[in-house]
Design an enzyme around this catalytic site. Structure first.
Site, mmCIF file in Angstrom:
data_model
loop_
_atom_site.group_PDB
_atom_site.id
_atom_site.type_symbol
_atom_site.label_atom_id
_atom_site.label_comp_id
_atom_site.label_asym_id
_atom_site.label_seq_id
_atom_site.Cartn_x
_atom_site.Cartn_y
_atom_site.Cartn_z
ATOM 1 N N HIS A 206 50.777 26.471 26.720
ATOM 2 C CA HIS A 206 51.042 25.562 25.605
ATOM 3 C C HIS A 206 51.861 24.381 26.097
ATOM 4 C CE1 HIS A 206 54.705 27.935 25.978
ATOM 5 N NE2 HIS A 206 55.343 26.984 25.308
ATOM 6 N N ASP A 208 55.070 21.751 24.581
ATOM 7 C CA ASP A 208 56.111 21.757 23.552
ATOM 8 C C ASP A 208 55.977 20.493 22.698
ATOM 9 O OD1 ASP A 208 57.105 24.108 24.626
ATOM 10 O OD2 ASP A 208 58.540 23.075 25.924
ATOM 11 N N HIS A 263 52.474 24.847 30.088
ATOM 12 C CA HIS A 263 53.150 25.910 30.838
ATOM 13 C C HIS A 263 52.911 27.258 30.167
ATOM 14 C CE1 HIS A 263 55.884 24.150 27.858
ATOM 15 N NE2 HIS A 263 56.532 25.306 27.804
ATOM 16 N N ARG A 273 62.670 39.527 32.134
ATOM 17 C CA ARG A 273 63.003 38.109 32.229
ATOM 18 C C ARG A 273 63.662 37.690 30.918
ATOM 19 N NH1 ARG A 273 61.545 32.977 34.390
ATOM 20 N NH2 ARG A 273 61.238 31.394 32.765
#
Length: 331
Positions: A206, A208, A263, A273
């Site tokens: 996607h 941002d 990304h 993570r």
């Protein structure tokens, strides 16, 4: 080990390895904010990658550590406890479901408004979690990262020879700025080892929609960005640095000179993570259009729209959709 509830793993999106392992590159732009030539390097990075790494920043490690600690405490809670801070509407705790249009990922998250009046009482009923501690940790961290974001945007304007240099940063500094903050936790997923040469998607590809995004994570890798040549590359993790994404709104304001970077995040079979992202957005009523000073006699590639209009449109789309296509002019 903290795990998400585990439905059939094959319900989750996967990606085949189409790149050579380990697919890290050493030439992701690194911007040293203490150096005088940073402004020009930032412009180059935004043109070529829409992405760069920031070192020698002024965000206190104390703020980072405090927020890390609060996030780990929350995500280490049992699922039944965490669900008390949900559902994300859009703010609060969410698990696997990303948005309202069918996207899922191997992720759990907290989405928060950066508005000073945001109510943290959603966290009051979570056993072992103090909402006041979360509020204080988020506020300290966000105020410091917001300051760094504005410095970067002003250096960017200076590098583009735009005056006044607060043309971008004033939108984040506005008391009505529609900025949000997100804590993402990607639990380890041992079962992905059964998929040879495939990876489970933690957060799908996607861009941002905001102006700028500032990301920081622990030392577990997983972030990948898409290059102009269509190849995905992995970004080496660095818990002491920040990573900056150009957002859709900045792409429009620069009339496409900067590209918002696509990304995604892949899961890790062993390590969890934890990432924290500040999304710097303008006020809802702000009109977004290419800046006249950057047009240089060129035609505008985009129709003018308000941030509210774009945000409303973006939330009707799937993650991977090109949201800006609806606002492009036919030339």
């Amino acid at each position: 080990m903290v795990v998400l509830t585990k439905p059939a793993i094959n319900h989750f999106p996967i990606v085949k390895n189409s790149f050579k392992s380990p697919s890290y590159i050493n030439d992701i732009p690194v911007i040293d904010l203490s150096k005088p030539n940073s402004k020009n390097l930032i412009v180059n990075a935004c043109e070529e990658f829409g992405f760069f790494k920031v070192i020698n920043h002024d965000v206190p490690m104390e703020f980072i550590s405090k927020l890390d600690s609060e996030a780990v405490k929350f995500f280490s809670s049992s699922l039944s406890e965490k669900l008390k801070a949900g559902p994300a509407d859009p703010f609060g705790y969410g698990n696997k479901k990303i948005g309202q249009n069918g996207d899922i990922g191997w992720v759990e998250y907290i989405l928060l408004s950066t508005n000073s009046e945001f109510n943290y009482q959603k966290f009051a009923s979570v056993l072992g979690v103090n909402p006041e501690n979360i509020r204080a940790a988020v506020n300290d961290y966000v105020s410091s990262v917001k300051k760094m974001s504005c410095e970067i945007l002003e250096m960017l304007a200076e590098g583009l020879k735009i005056h006044p240099t607060n043309v971008f940063s004033k939108l984040l500094m506005d008391e009505k700025s529609d900025s949000v903050f997100r804590l993402n936790h990607y639990p380890p997923c041992p079962d992905i080892q059964e998929f040879n040469a495939q990876n489970l998607i933690g957060f799908g590809e996607h861009t941002d929609p905001q102006i700028i995004s500032i990301l920081r994570s622990n030392n577990t890798s997983g972030l990948q960005i898409l290059l102009k040549n269509g190849h995905w590359i992995s970004v080496p993790s660095d818990q002491n640095s920040f990573f900056v994404n150009v957002g859709d709104s900045l792409q429009v304001m620069t009339n496409g000179r900067f590209k918002s970077v696509k990304h995604r995040v892949l899961t890790n079979s062993v390590k969890s993570r934890l990432s924290m992202i500040y999304f710097g957005g303008p006020p809802l009523s702000e009109k977004i259009a290419p800046l006249p000073s950057l047009m240089e006699g060129k035609d505008s590639l985009y129709k003018e729209f308000t941030w509210f209009e774009y945000k409303k449109s973006a939330y009707k789309t799937r993650l991977a959709d090109n949201r800006l296509v609806l606002f492009e002019k036919s030339l």
